[in-house]
Write an enzyme that holds these catalytic residues in place. Structure first.
Site, PDB file in Angstrom:
ATOM      1  N   CYS A 381       0.833  -1.206   0.000  1.00  0.00           N
ATOM      2  CA  CYS A 381       0.000   0.000   0.000  1.00  0.00           C
ATOM      3  C   CYS A 381       0.871   1.262   0.000  1.00  0.00           C
ATOM      4  CB  CYS A 381      -0.984  -0.049   1.157  1.00  0.00           C
ATOM      5  SG  CYS A 381      -2.368   1.082   0.921  1.00  0.00           S
ATOM      6  N   HIS A 507      -3.685  -4.991   0.377  1.00  0.00           N
ATOM      7  CA  HIS A 507      -3.164  -5.555   1.636  1.00  0.00           C
ATOM      8  C   HIS A 507      -3.281  -7.066   1.610  1.00  0.00           C
ATOM      9  CE1 HIS A 507      -2.562  -1.798   3.786  1.00  0.00           C
ATOM     10  NE2 HIS A 507      -3.630  -1.372   3.147  1.00  0.00           N
ATOM     11  N   GLU A 509      -1.699  -9.205   3.130  1.00  0.00           N
ATOM     12  CA  GLU A 509      -1.537  -9.805   4.464  1.00  0.00           C
ATOM     13  C   GLU A 509      -2.884 -10.098   5.120  1.00  0.00           C
ATOM     14  OE1 GLU A 509      -1.023  -6.710   3.668  1.00  0.00           O
ATOM     15  OE2 GLU A 509      -1.440  -5.299   5.290  1.00  0.00           O
TER      16      GLU A 509
HETATM   17  N1  GLN Z   1      -1.797   6.695   3.224  1.00  0.00           N
HETATM   18  C1  GLN Z   1      -1.899   5.969   2.000  1.00  0.00           C
HETATM   19  C2  GLN Z   1      -3.255   6.147   1.367  1.00  0.00           C
HETATM   20  O1  GLN Z   1      -4.202   6.520   2.023  1.00  0.00           O
HETATM   21  C3  GLN Z   1      -1.598   4.516   2.205  1.00  0.00           C
HETATM   22  C4  GLN Z   1      -2.565   3.822   3.105  1.00  0.00           C
HETATM   23  C5  GLN Z   1      -2.105   2.455   3.517  1.00  0.00           C
HETATM   24  O2  GLN Z   1      -0.921   2.166   3.562  1.00  0.00           O
HETATM   25  N2  GLN Z   1      -3.043   1.609   3.915  1.00  0.00           N
HETATM   26  O3  GLN Z   1      -3.417   5.925   0.203  1.00  0.00           O
END
Ligand code: GLN
Length: 530
Positions: A381, A507, A509
């Site tokens: 992410c 994600h 994970e």
């Molecule tokens: N802050 C980033 C976004 O909002 C990444 C978010 C995250 O790592 N879950 O896109």
């Protein structure tokens, strides 16, 4: 069959691993459809707006629900996909009651905590059971008995047992049995007093699980039984273990499985052969690697629990112990330490989720180190977003490239805000959340890992690789190996000539389970072993 209910409640202290104990109890009930419900006392609708340092990781479900991290344990132990509705918070319940009052559902009545709020809680329990056609509902009550904010949930559970009877509902109390060093023996008084508090609330536990350093001694079990009005066989050990995944096996050995099944009139259980094998692999690995997790919530490791568990799962399948090194990227940024020192001898680097600008430059530096030294890298992410910034700056030569999240005034926003996010004002539950499909390019490493032209992973983000820069990134050798929404949003990237340089906007994970690992993590651990 009439749905059976198991309520797990805590006493003495929080942080005893109630989520793990609940998941382990549920894991014993294979052969039945088990639905977990978690009750949290806070007034937030969900934990999505809380700082992970305060509350641990925010877990995201397929349906986009942001829920308590215990749902991660439930999914990892049970292999199921949970739903947002199953996480009840005081905020959710009270909002429903107040909305009902405004609609006129209680016309003529004084709306009260009891019965209106407790009835709402009970009706939610039953509604979920019916909707899911569940055989068994396992309800974890957050916090410990005595927490004022939880008392309505306890009261609702007490009433439900009166409604459906003890053949259909049992209470399990998870308590703490300390072993003070100076005394040198287990002390049961806190457990006795915890049960007294439960009795004040009208709840007699049917089973007591004692969380302790070592297994409960015979004497401790006898004492707890005598003073808490249960049989000795109904007192179960929950000692410190090498791996949490061993707990269902210990519970089974302690007879908890048989006990619950006889109390609730359930059939015999199956064996847990594959699970036992994987736990043995975790306990007796024949290989070892060290992974650096470069992030900024290092104060509370719980904020990355799904990532560390995903590594354990893949490690179990590859007979490998995964040692973790936590690298605080703000320290790198502030020059309190050096990259060389922090990343010396490391087999792989993960840059995980992140929000805001603090620590970002440190993460970018770690990614550059991984890229240049051919060290396996997995970006998750925010980790993907920072990998794109690093690549734009150091490979494409766009020196001031940045993310709008780090520098809102940047002239080269290679990571920008999603168009559909620009109009949104409310912060709660408004990110791009939940499971989305990605189309995967044939012939890429990602394709090789998923063995499919599509992947479904969960998301939680507001920012996105800027489509205006896709071309320049690709022209310079970055492969966009997966996209969503007709190629508009980047889902996966990779550098083909690198040993393993993969990142995803999702994600993965969150979908890794002990018995069913995540392809990206599995591939990563494998690459780190080479
Ligand atoms: N802050 C980033 C976004 O909002 C990444 C978010 C995250 O790592 N879950 O896109």
């Amino acid at each position: 069959m009439q749905t059976k209910y198991i309520v797990i409640c805590g006493s003495v202290l929080s942080g005893l691993g109630k989520g793990i104990a609940t998941s382990s109890v549920a894991r014993l009930l294979d052969g039945y459809k088990v639905v977990p419900i978690k009750c949290d006392g806070y007034l937030n609708i969900d934990p999505g707006t809380m700082n992970p340092i305060e509350h641990g990781e925010v877990f995201v479900l397929d349906d986009g629900g942001e829920v308590d991290m215990d749902f991660g344990h439930y999914e990892r132990f049970l292999g199921i996909n949970c739903k947002f509705e199953w996480n009840l918070t005081s905020g959710k319940i009270l909002k429903r009651v107040i909305d009902n009052e405004r609609k006129g559902d209680y016309l003529g009545k004084t709306v009260q905590m009891i019965p209106h709020v407790t009835d709402e809680i009970k009706s939610m329990f039953k509604k979920i059971a019916e909707k899911e056609k569940s055989d068994i509902v396992i309800i974890e009550l957050g916090g410990t008995i005595g927490d004022i904010e939880m008392m309505l949930f306890y009261e609702a559970a007490r009433q439900l047992r009166m409604d459906i009877g003890s053949k259909n509902m049992i209470f399990i109390n998870l308590s703490f049995v300390p072993e003070p060093e100076k005394v040198g023996e287990q002390k049961t008084k806190p457990t006795q007093q915890g049960v007294q508090r439960l009795l004040e609330a009208g709840i007699q536990p049917d089973i007591i699980i004692g969380r302790s350093k070592n297994k409960l001694t015979n004497k401790s079990k006898e004492k707890i039984a005598l003073f808490c009005n249960i049989n000795k066989e109904e007192v179960i050990s929950n000692p410190n273990l090498d791996t949490v995944y061993e707990l269902p096996i210990i519970f089974k050995k302690e007879g908890l499985d048989k006990l619950i099944r006889s109390k609730l009139r359930l059939k015999e259980s199956k064996n847990m052969k594959k699970w036992v094998e994987l736990v043995n692999n975790i306990k007796n690995p024949n290989k070892e690697i060290s992974i650096a997790i470069c992030g900024k919530y290092m104060g509370l490791k719980d904020s990355y629990v799904s990532i560390t568990e995903a590594l354990v799962h893949s490690g179990a399948h590859l007979n490998t112990k995964v040692n973790l090194r936590w690298v605080e990227t703000t320290d790198i940024e502030d020059k309190k330490t050096t990259l060389e020192k922090e990343l010396y001898g490391i087999n792989g680097i993960i840059v995980p989720v992140g929000f805001g600008s603090r620590g970002a430059e440190g993460k970018i530096a770690c990614i550059e180190y991984a890229r240049k030294n051919n060290i396996p890298f997995l970006g998750i992410c925010y980790g993907l977003q920072m990998a794109v910034v690093e690549f734009a700056r150091n490979v494409c030569g766009i020196k001031d490239a940045s993310s709008i999240e780090i520098n809102p005034k940047t002239k080269n926003p290679v990571v920008c805000i999603l168009p559909e996010q620009q109009r949104i004002k409310n912060k709660g539950g408004t990110m791009r959340l939940g499971s989305y499909k990605a189309d995967i390019k044939k012939g890429t490493k990602i394709y090789g890992l998923y063995k499919s032209h599509e992947a479904f992973e969960r998301h939680r983000h507001r920012y996105e690789v800027n489509p205006k820069f896709h071309k320049v990134l690709e022209d310079n050798g970055l492969v966009i190996s997966g996209t969503s929404q007709n190629g508009k949003l980047v889902e996966f990237i990779e550098i083909p000539e690198h040993k393993y340089f993969l990142a995803t906007q999702s994600h993965p994970e969150l979908k890794s389970r002990l018995e069913n690992t995540s392809p990206l993590f599995y591939g990563f651990v494998k690459a780190c072993l080479k």
